[in-house]
Design an enzyme around this catalytic site. Structure first.
Site, short mmCIF file in Angstrom:
data_model
loop_
_atom_site.label_atom_id
_atom_site.label_comp_id
_atom_site.label_asym_id
_atom_site.label_seq_id
_atom_site.Cartn_x
_atom_site.Cartn_y
_atom_site.Cartn_z
N GLN A 47 0.81 -1.21 0.00
CA GLN A 47 0.00 0.00 0.00
C GLN A 47 0.85 1.27 0.00
O GLN A 47 2.03 1.25 0.35
CB GLN A 47 -0.95 0.00 1.21
CG GLN A 47 -0.33 -0.41 2.53
CD GLN A 47 -1.27 -1.21 3.44
OE1 GLN A 47 -2.47 -1.20 3.26
NE2 GLN A 47 -0.71 -1.88 4.44
N PRO A 79 -5.58 -5.15 0.01
CA PRO A 79 -5.40 -6.56 0.41
C PRO A 79 -6.47 -7.11 1.37
O PRO A 79 -6.40 -8.26 1.77
CB PRO A 79 -4.02 -6.55 1.10
CG PRO A 79 -3.81 -5.16 1.57
CD PRO A 79 -4.57 -4.27 0.63
N ASP A 98 -0.60 -8.98 10.79
CA ASP A 98 -0.76 -7.92 9.78
C ASP A 98 0.05 -8.34 8.55
O ASP A 98 1.13 -8.91 8.66
CB ASP A 98 -0.29 -6.57 10.30
CG ASP A 98 -0.85 -5.41 9.47
OD1 ASP A 98 -1.69 -4.65 9.99
OD2 ASP A 98 -0.44 -5.27 8.29
N ASP A 144 -9.28 -5.48 12.43
CA ASP A 144 -8.99 -4.04 12.29
C ASP A 144 -8.30 -3.85 10.95
O ASP A 144 -7.09 -3.64 10.87
CB ASP A 144 -8.09 -3.60 13.46
CG ASP A 144 -7.88 -2.10 13.46
OD1 ASP A 144 -8.63 -1.38 12.77
OD2 ASP A 144 -6.95 -1.64 14.15
N1 SAM Z 1 -8.31 2.15 11.40
C1 SAM Z 1 -8.32 1.69 10.08
C2 SAM Z 1 -9.53 2.14 9.29
O1 SAM Z 1 -10.04 3.17 9.55
O2 SAM Z 1 -9.91 1.51 8.30
C3 SAM Z 1 -7.85 0.29 9.93
C4 SAM Z 1 -6.61 0.06 10.76
S1 SAM Z 1 -5.14 -0.59 10.19
C5 SAM Z 1 -4.09 0.67 9.62
C6 SAM Z 1 -5.47 -1.59 8.81
C7 SAM Z 1 -4.40 -2.68 8.65
O3 SAM Z 1 -4.95 -3.79 7.97
C8 SAM Z 1 -3.14 -2.26 7.90
O4 SAM Z 1 -2.06 -2.31 8.78
C9 SAM Z 1 -3.03 -3.32 6.79
O5 SAM Z 1 -1.70 -3.69 6.52
C10 SAM Z 1 -3.83 -4.46 7.38
N2 SAM Z 1 -4.34 -5.43 6.40
C11 SAM Z 1 -5.00 -5.18 5.24
N3 SAM Z 1 -5.27 -6.35 4.61
C12 SAM Z 1 -4.80 -7.35 5.39
C13 SAM Z 1 -4.77 -8.77 5.28
N4 SAM Z 1 -5.27 -9.40 4.21
N5 SAM Z 1 -4.20 -9.48 6.29
C14 SAM Z 1 -3.65 -8.85 7.37
N6 SAM Z 1 -3.65 -7.51 7.51
C15 SAM Z 1 -4.20 -6.76 6.54
#
Ligand code: SAM
Length: 308
Positions: free
Chosen positions: A43, A177, A118, A168
């Site tokens: 990303q 992803p 993550d 999350d």
């Molecule tokens: N607070 C956020 C919101 O408003 O949408 C979401 C929090 S956090 C930053 C989202 C996390 O999801 C990111 O660190 C991203 O790398 C992770 N992520 C996305 N797709 C994923 C997957 N398939 N498996 C594990 N983590 C994932």
């Protein structure tokens, strides 16, 4: 200061980032300072100090959390689920990049083990380096195991049972992803990875901008879990009510008494969540409920929910 031209513009002597919340509406953030900008394998990452919200994490152009109000989002995401379980010992966090979800989970004294999964190790390193106020040392807690993997694969392959699973994740936006982590097949795997009184919670996008997505997540979870409760809270940096969905095998968050909530959060040092907030979180306005009744979308692997 430099930034991708597609998402930034100079105006009134200052750099602005434009966050497109729909093809016809955008939120502009005036930037005081760019702290980091780059691409990980998964990303685009921008960490900047905005005039309105302080330090802010943007992923693929969307605000994830800000210094000013991240605690509202993370307390609302974590504590209703943790309290719906009678005594959570083992917790899994899927996603959760910044480490603030982890911070909130670790506040519960019953917790013995937390696995955080993550997909993006580079992002976690950036959060540790530039946003340490979010995790407040949580990554170093001996109860934590940090795994870099696709969260879906982890949930499908783990033999372990968790009392609470917290999703999350980034929104199911095109090309991101997280899309396969909002489908019925994934929620079946989450159900199987939960213990007997297990509780799952997911962030569920914006009620204002993506009511179809919020409702699709409710409908999809309802195909798998006997109890599903939608809830929401206004997040200033998102400029809207943000949605969450709590899914439970047995206990109902609406049956928690005010005394139990008060007692169980007594030592937690929270700025937002308490027994009054709990009652208000689960109130969905009548006109929203009516619109939700008209949406029958369910997300499946063959026809996944995608926000364009
Ligand atoms: N607070 C956020 C919101 O408003 O949408 C979401 C929090 S956090 C930053 C989202 C996390 O999801 C990111 O660190 C991203 O790398 C992770 N992520 C996305 N797709 C994923 C997957 N398939 N498996 C594990 N983590 C994932």
């Amino acid at each position: 200061m430099s930034l991708d031209k597609r998402m930034s513009t100079w105006h009134m002597g200052r750099l602005w980032v434009t966050e497109w919340v729909s093809p016809k509406e955008a939120h502009m953030h005036g930037l005081e300072e760019i702290i980091y900008e780059g691409r990980t394998k998964y990303q685009h990452v921008l960490i900047a100090r905005t005039f309105a919200f302080g330090k802010t994490l943007f992923l693929d152009g969307y605000v994830q959390s800000t210094e000013l109000d991240e605690a509202i989002y993370h307390e609302a995401l974590v504590h209703p689920a943790m309290l719906t379980h009678p005594s959570p010992r083992k917790v899994a966090i899927i996603g959760g990049g910044e480490g603030a979800t982890l911070r909130e989970v670790l506040k519960h004294r019953s917790v013995e083990r937390v696995v955080m999964v993550d997909i993006d190790s580079e992002l976690i390193e950036l959060c540790k380096k530039f946003l340490p106020e979010w995790s407040k040392g949580a990554f170093d807690d001996p109860r934590v195991e940090l795994i870099f993997s696709d969260g879906r694969r982890f949930i499908e392959e783990t033999g372990e049972k968790f009392d609470v699973i917290i999703l999350d994740l980034t929104d199911p936006a095109e090309g991101t992803p997280g899309i396969k982590l909002y489908t019925k097949e994934f929620y079946e795997a989450v159900y199987n990875a939960l213990s007997e009184d297990g509780v799952a919670v997911t962030q569920a996008t914006s009620i204002r901008y993506y009511l179809f997505a919020f409702t699709a997540i409710r409908n999809t979870l309802s195909k798998v879990f006997p109890k599903v409760r939608p809830y929401k809270i206004f997040i200033p940096a998102f400029l809207c009510e943000w949605g969450f969905m709590l899914a439970s095998k047995s206990r109902d968050p609406l049956e928690l008494s005010e005394e139990e909530i008060r007692e169980r959060i007594r030592d937690l040092d929270l700025i937002f969540y308490d027994e009054e907030a709990h009652r208000f979180l689960f109130w969905i306005p009548k006109f929203v409920r009516k619109k939700m009744d008209e949406i029958d979308l369910v997300s499946t692997d063959s026809n996944p929910l995608i926000i364009y």
